[in-house]
Design a protein around this motif. Structure first.
Motif, PDB file in Angstrom:
ATOM      1  N   VAL A 200       0.839  -1.203   0.000  1.00  0.00           N
ATOM      2  CA  VAL A 200       0.000   0.000   0.000  1.00  0.00           C
ATOM      3  C   VAL A 200       0.873   1.251   0.000  1.00  0.00           C
ATOM      4  O   VAL A 200       1.969   1.257   0.568  1.00  0.00           O
ATOM      5  N   ARG A 201       0.413   2.271  -0.693  1.00  0.00           N
ATOM      6  CA  ARG A 201       1.115   3.556  -0.756  1.00  0.00           C
ATOM      7  C   ARG A 201       0.160   4.660  -0.376  1.00  0.00           C
ATOM      8  O   ARG A 201      -0.984   4.664  -0.809  1.00  0.00           O
ATOM      9  N   TRP A 202       0.651   5.585   0.419  1.00  0.00           N
ATOM     10  CA  TRP A 202      -0.177   6.720   0.851  1.00  0.00           C
ATOM     11  C   TRP A 202       0.570   8.010   0.594  1.00  0.00           C
ATOM     12  O   TRP A 202       1.648   8.219   1.142  1.00  0.00           O
TER      13      TRP A 202
ATOM     14  N   ILE B  24       4.515 -16.903   5.310  1.00  0.00           N
ATOM     15  CA  ILE B  24       4.863 -16.267   6.584  1.00  0.00           C
ATOM     16  C   ILE B  24       5.884 -15.179   6.280  1.00  0.00           C
ATOM     17  O   ILE B  24       6.926 -15.434   5.684  1.00  0.00           O
ATOM     18  N   ASP B  25       5.547 -13.956   6.700  1.00  0.00           N
ATOM     19  CA  ASP B  25       6.341 -12.774   6.386  1.00  0.00           C
ATOM     20  C   ASP B  25       7.345 -12.492   7.500  1.00  0.00           C
ATOM     21  O   ASP B  25       7.109 -12.849   8.656  1.00  0.00           O
ATOM     22  N   ASP B  26       8.434 -11.838   7.145  1.00  0.00           N
ATOM     23  CA  ASP B  26       9.431 -11.391   8.132  1.00  0.00           C
ATOM     24  C   ASP B  26       9.857 -12.526   9.056  1.00  0.00           C
ATOM     25  O   ASP B  26      10.030 -12.324  10.269  1.00  0.00           O
TER      26      ASP B  26
ATOM     27  N   VAL C 120      16.897  -8.426  -1.018  1.00  0.00           N
ATOM     28  CA  VAL C 120      18.168  -8.708  -1.680  1.00  0.00           C
ATOM     29  C   VAL C 120      18.564  -7.497  -2.533  1.00  0.00           C
ATOM     30  O   VAL C 120      17.870  -7.134  -3.468  1.00  0.00           O
ATOM     31  N   GLU C 121      19.655  -6.876  -2.151  1.00  0.00           N
ATOM     32  CA  GLU C 121      20.079  -5.650  -2.832  1.00  0.00           C
ATOM     33  C   GLU C 121      21.364  -5.824  -3.624  1.00  0.00           C
ATOM     34  O   GLU C 121      21.669  -5.030  -4.507  1.00  0.00           O
ATOM     35  N   GLY C 122      22.151  -6.835  -3.264  1.00  0.00           N
ATOM     36  CA  GLY C 122      23.467  -6.941  -3.894  1.00  0.00           C
ATOM     37  C   GLY C 122      23.785  -8.330  -4.422  1.00  0.00           C
ATOM     38  O   GLY C 122      23.146  -9.318  -4.072  1.00  0.00           O
TER      39      GLY C 122
HETATM   40  P1  C2E Z   1       6.894  -6.347   4.127  1.00  0.00           P
HETATM   41  O1  C2E Z   1       5.608  -7.053   3.962  1.00  0.00           O
HETATM   42  O2  C2E Z   1       8.022  -7.122   4.683  1.00  0.00           O
HETATM   43  O3  C2E Z   1       7.234  -5.741   2.696  1.00  0.00           O
HETATM   44  C1  C2E Z   1       8.524  -5.616   2.181  1.00  0.00           C
HETATM   45  C2  C2E Z   1       9.063  -4.225   2.386  1.00  0.00           C
HETATM   46  O4  C2E Z   1      10.438  -4.194   2.045  1.00  0.00           O
HETATM   47  C3  C2E Z   1       8.396  -3.158   1.516  1.00  0.00           C
HETATM   48  O5  C2E Z   1       8.422  -1.938   2.231  1.00  0.00           O
HETATM   49  C4  C2E Z   1       9.356  -3.096   0.321  1.00  0.00           C
HETATM   50  O6  C2E Z   1       9.268  -1.883  -0.386  1.00  0.00           O
HETATM   51  C5  C2E Z   1      10.669  -3.228   1.046  1.00  0.00           C
HETATM   52  N1  C2E Z   1      11.749  -3.747   0.200  1.00  0.00           N
HETATM   53  C6  C2E Z   1      11.668  -4.571  -0.858  1.00  0.00           C
HETATM   54  N2  C2E Z   1      12.890  -4.865  -1.365  1.00  0.00           N
HETATM   55  C7  C2E Z   1      13.772  -4.201  -0.593  1.00  0.00           C
HETATM   56  C8  C2E Z   1      15.210  -4.095  -0.617  1.00  0.00           C
HETATM   57  O7  C2E Z   1      15.913  -4.681  -1.438  1.00  0.00           O
HETATM   58  N3  C2E Z   1      15.767  -3.312   0.350  1.00  0.00           N
HETATM   59  C9  C2E Z   1      15.024  -2.643   1.273  1.00  0.00           C
HETATM   60  N4  C2E Z   1      15.666  -1.892   2.168  1.00  0.00           N
HETATM   61  N5  C2E Z   1      13.672  -2.732   1.336  1.00  0.00           N
HETATM   62  C10 C2E Z   1      13.054  -3.498   0.401  1.00  0.00           C
HETATM   63  P2  C2E Z   1       7.143  -1.011   2.396  1.00  0.00           P
HETATM   64  O8  C2E Z   1       6.344  -0.997   1.135  1.00  0.00           O
HETATM   65  O9  C2E Z   1       7.611   0.288   2.964  1.00  0.00           O
HETATM   66  O10 C2E Z   1       6.262  -1.762   3.474  1.00  0.00           O
HETATM   67  C11 C2E Z   1       6.704  -1.931   4.781  1.00  0.00           C
HETATM   68  C12 C2E Z   1       5.814  -2.874   5.546  1.00  0.00           C
HETATM   69  O11 C2E Z   1       4.497  -2.322   5.722  1.00  0.00           O
HETATM   70  C13 C2E Z   1       5.591  -4.210   4.848  1.00  0.00           C
HETATM   71  O12 C2E Z   1       6.696  -5.050   5.071  1.00  0.00           O
HETATM   72  C14 C2E Z   1       4.326  -4.674   5.519  1.00  0.00           C
HETATM   73  O13 C2E Z   1       4.599  -5.226   6.777  1.00  0.00           O
HETATM   74  C15 C2E Z   1       3.573  -3.374   5.711  1.00  0.00           C
HETATM   75  N6  C2E Z   1       2.609  -3.206   4.598  1.00  0.00           N
HETATM   76  C16 C2E Z   1       2.794  -2.695   3.365  1.00  0.00           C
HETATM   77  N7  C2E Z   1       1.660  -2.712   2.633  1.00  0.00           N
HETATM   78  C17 C2E Z   1       0.705  -3.273   3.437  1.00  0.00           C
HETATM   79  C18 C2E Z   1      -0.695  -3.572   3.267  1.00  0.00           C
HETATM   80  O14 C2E Z   1      -1.316  -3.381   2.202  1.00  0.00           O
HETATM   81  N8  C2E Z   1      -1.341  -4.134   4.352  1.00  0.00           N
HETATM   82  C19 C2E Z   1      -0.695  -4.391   5.530  1.00  0.00           C
HETATM   83  N9  C2E Z   1      -1.391  -4.942   6.538  1.00  0.00           N
HETATM   84  N10 C2E Z   1       0.614  -4.132   5.713  1.00  0.00           N
HETATM   85  C20 C2E Z   1       1.321  -3.584   4.678  1.00  0.00           C
END
Ligand code: C2E
Ligand code: MG
Ligand code: MG
Ligand code: MG
Length: 303
Positions: A63-65, A190-192, A250-252
């Motif tokens: 999601v983006r805001w 399962i996330d994270d 994964v960045e590198g």
């Molecule tokens: P997440 O589910 O672990 O999502 C992955 C996050 O890591 C995303 O951040 C993504 O942009 C970021 N990411 C992806 N690749 C890389 C990378 O190579 N390096 C780095 N540093 N970051 C990377 P984002 O979009 O800021 O979202 C953060 C968290 O917010 C998400 O972690 C998730 O827990 C939550 N979130 C995002 N969208 C939603 C949604 O629609 N609903 C709910 N409930 N939670 C959401």
């Protein structure tokens, strides 16, 4: 116990807390407004790829805001506020509807949508709303197979499910949101993984399709031997349980090479692609191998 409570209640109200509280209240108010207008909210998509073939296996919906004055606000700031204030129900519903809409638009635009979309689900969404019913409805109305949807749950959300099923309200209550969704055909990730309650019992209780290793273990994979050991152990365990493993963040190239050596098959991160708006997702949908960001050395082909 009373003593504990007393001690916990004794807090110093610092300027930092004051600022944090004000920020939270401000976020709550403007998020509420954003949910009403809906024009500030959007969903972007980031591919998860098969390291061997470079094919996209899933798109994660994020999601983006865009706040009218403050600009983009990170989900890491507003999702927790949404969870605590109950706004997550409306926000979660917005995301699910938008994802389905985008899938319909992709199809209308002539793309054959071959990859499932993964939606992040907060604990409150699982227990409070009838997620299964909502997904069943929306997919049926739009002729989308529920198998084209995946949900991402944190360990905390799984733990909450254990609690709500076997907790103080008298044990088994017949409601099992996760199994209900799986029965519908929705896949579960399962996330994270590795950062939540380190209880593995839910891996016994629910069949899950993917396990996403948290970014914090991947970041220093090339240099930190502890991270290397932890990631290796997670991959080995998952292989035994026949669960697919995805490395987050994964960045590198060095991280990628390490992951390959450890036998990790799937990855997500800026090295492959950043999250993109729905209109820019065409190349992710067709199942063709993805080019890589940065130097396109043939590292991926080296065995
Ligand atoms: P997440 O589910 O672990 O999502 C992955 C996050 O890591 C995303 O951040 C993504 O942009 C970021 N990411 C992806 N690749 C890389 C990378 O190579 N390096 C780095 N540093 N970051 C990377 P984002 O979009 O800021 O979202 C953060 C968290 O917010 C998400 O972690 C998730 O827990 C939550 N979130 C995002 N969208 C939603 C949604 O629609 N609903 C709910 N409930 N939670 C959401
Ligand atoms: Mg996620
Ligand atoms: Mg994650
Ligand atoms: Mg994460």
């Amino acid at each position: 116990q009373a003593k504990d409570r007393g001690r916990n209640n004794f807090q110093v109200f610092s300027p930092v807390m004051d600022r944090q509280l004000k920020e939270r209240v401000a976020i709550e108010a403007s998020l509420r407004a954003a949910l009403e207008s809906q024009t500030q909210l959007d969903v972007h998509y980031q591919p998860l790829i098969d390291i061997e073939t470079r094919r996209v296996v899933t798109l994660e919906a994020l999601v983006r805001w865009k706040h009218p004055i403050d600009g983009y606000v990170s989900p890491t700031r507003f999702i927790p506020v949404a969870e605590e204030t109950g706004l997550i129900a409306g926000l979660g519903d917005f995301v699910i509807k938008r994802v389905i809409d985008d899938m319909v638009q992709w199809r209308k635009g002539g793309s054959t949508v071959l990859v499932p979309v993964a939606i992040n689900i907060s604990p409150g969404q699982l227990s409070r709303c009838d997620l299964r019913q909502r997904i069943a409805e929306l997919t049926q109305v739009n002729s989308i197979s529920p198998a084209m949807l995946q949900i991402e749950l944190t360990e905390g959300a799984m733990f909450d499910q254990v609690e709500s099923r076997h907790g103080s309200n008298g044990g088994e209550d017949g409601v099992d949101a996760i199994n209900d969704l799986r029965a519908l055909g929705v896949r579960v990730a399962i996330d994270d993984f590795g950062t939540g309650y380190s209880s593995l019992s839910y891996l016994k209780r629910w069949r899950v399709d993917y396990l996403k290793i948290d970014r914090s273990f991947i970041r220093d994979l090339g240099t930190d031997s502890n991270d290397h050991a932890i990631v290796g152990a997670i991959i080995a365990m998952a292989q035994h349980l026949k669960i697919k493993v995805i490395a987050e963040g994964v960045e590198g190239w060095s991280q990628l090479e390490m992951l390959r050596k450890l036998g990790c098959r799937y990855a997500q991160g800026y090295l492959f692609a950043e999250p993109a708006p729905a209109s820019k997702c065409r190349d992710f949908l067709n199942g063709r191998p993805l080019g890589l960001n940065g130097d396109d050395t043939d590292l991926l082909k080296v065995v």
